[in-house]
Design an enzyme around this catalytic site. Structure first.
Site, short mmCIF file in Angstrom:
data_model
loop_
_atom_site.label_atom_id
_atom_site.label_comp_id
_atom_site.label_asym_id
_atom_site.label_seq_id
_atom_site.Cartn_x
_atom_site.Cartn_y
_atom_site.Cartn_z
N LYS A 29 84.84 68.94 55.14
CA LYS A 29 85.23 68.63 56.52
C LYS A 29 85.04 67.15 56.83
O LYS A 29 85.55 66.66 57.82
CB LYS A 29 84.49 69.53 57.52
CG LYS A 29 82.98 69.56 57.40
CD LYS A 29 82.40 70.62 58.35
CE LYS A 29 80.90 70.76 58.12
NZ LYS A 29 80.30 71.80 58.93
N LYS B 10 85.13 69.00 46.01
CA LYS B 10 85.16 70.14 46.94
C LYS B 10 85.90 69.75 48.23
O LYS B 10 85.79 68.62 48.68
CB LYS B 10 83.71 70.51 47.27
CG LYS B 10 83.53 71.94 47.72
CD LYS B 10 82.04 72.24 47.86
CE LYS B 10 81.78 72.87 49.21
NZ LYS B 10 80.38 73.24 49.43
N LYS C 143 72.79 61.45 52.44
CA LYS C 143 72.98 61.24 53.88
C LYS C 143 72.34 59.93 54.34
O LYS C 143 72.85 59.26 55.23
CB LYS C 143 72.42 62.41 54.68
CG LYS C 143 73.27 63.65 54.59
CD LYS C 143 72.95 64.63 55.70
CE LYS C 143 73.82 65.88 55.59
NZ LYS C 143 73.40 66.92 56.53
#
Ligand code: TRP
Length: 334
Positions: free
Chosen positions: A200, A197, A115
């Site tokens: 979103k 994966k 992040k």
């Protein structure tokens, strides 16, 4: 444990558009688990502000996620579904646990590294201590089990380490949480890159089925889903795209991969894709309809929000009072 029922905690962020992966991999399972455990399912809005959010948007999404929890089948009179920010104990315990967490431990968190790389203009201290807030979430309710995906396992491990460290000093204050093992939710992969994966935050909207997608969009996205040139419907590692389609189909129809492979024997990918799309539409449509109804029922949702915040607060305060006393804060005089 509360009485003789085990406690379960989990949470989801209201940021980004939730995908079929969030539903089949987590939410659907949460519903089953709520039969067996005393469940706390939080909309973790405090975690969300570790990256910059538009206030109106965050407020709307947080409420929408609560609607979705209910629409997916959670009974809000039974499972405690609530906003993290409504229970100040999360912030209070997070501060205390910060003082029992080493920077060396936080430096090892892979999600922080990812992040920080992605939001290099805003590497704030909250992003860094995010796992401590997550530990506070879990330990506040003395959770026995925590269903989490592989990406959150490291955070659950640090939670256990912090709890054990605390208990070693002050006695048995916290329940040591276990990751939920058992029938895990389906692992849904990207439709454009089946090695990855479904996420979103994927930039390619064709890679993910959003829970708000309409039937035409769903059909179109499955039509475009990446497969392979084998031309045979088999469930094997060498055909990750086809396997992902079969996994989605099985999760939506409660069939096994063997049954599905038999059903599609001799058929082409086009038939498979159409069938998968149809199975997804039939799972999502009732949820979408229910969300629309809930959006209109403000009084009901408001009552759920109020009552569940009070319920969560009750359990949180029990732990918090004990923790504060143990560490030597002067007792409150009432
Ligand atoms: N960090 C989790 C995620 O992004 C969400 C979360 C916050 C959570 N607190 C939690 C999950 C406690 C399980 C338990 O997916």
């Amino acid at each position: 444990m509360i009485g003789d029922t085990k406690v379960l905690f989990s949470g989801m962020q209201a940021t980004g558009n939730l995908t079929l992966g969030n539903y089949l991999g987590a939410l659907k399972n949460w519903v089953n688990l709520s039969e067996e455990y005393l469940c706390f399912y939080s909309v973790v809005d405090m975690h969300s502000i570790t990256v910059r959010q538009d206030p109106a948007e965050l407020r709307k999404r947080a409420r929408n996620l609560l609607h979705l929890y209910i629409a997916a089948g959670l009974d809000p009179e039974k499972a405690c579904i609530y906003f993290q920010s409504h229970v100040s104990g999360h912030a209070e315990l997070a501060w205390i646990l910060n003082c029992f967490t080493y920077m060396g431990e936080l430096n090892r968190m892979t999600q922080f590294k990812d992040k920080a790389a992605k939001h290099s203009d805003n590497i704030n201290a909250g992003l860094y201590t995010y796992p401590v807030l997550m530990a506070a979430d879990i330990l506040l309710y003395q959770a026995d089990v925590v269903p989490v995906g592989a990406d959150q396992m490291q955070h659950l491990e640090i939670t256990r380490d912090i709890a054990q460290r605390f208990n070693k000093i002050y006695g048995d204050v916290f329940t040591i949480p276990e990751p939920f093992v058992g029938k895990a939710g389906a692992r849904v992969m990207s439709l454009q890159n089946p090695e990855k994966k479904m996420s979103k935050s994927d930039e390619n909207p064709n890679a993910s089925i959003y829970l708000t997608d309409d039937p035409d969009t769903i059909v179109r996205k499955f039509k475009r889903a990446v497969t392979d040139s084998e031309g045979v419907i088999a469930y094997r590692d060498e055909q990750p795209g086809v396997r992902n389609l079969l996994d989605i189909y099985c999760a939506c129809t409660d069939k096994t991969p063997e049954e599905a492979v038999k059903e599609f024997a001799g058929q082409g990918y086009g038939t498979l894709k159409a069938a998968v799309a149809e199975s997804v539409v039939s799972v999502l449509r009732p949820i979408q309809d229910r969300v629309k109804e809930l959006e209109k029922d403000k009084a009901y949702i408001d009552r759920i929000i109020k009552e569940n915040a009070e319920k969560a607060e009750y359990y949180a305060n029990k732990t918090l009072r004990k923790v504060k006393h143990k560490i030597g804060y002067p007792d409150r005089i009432r």
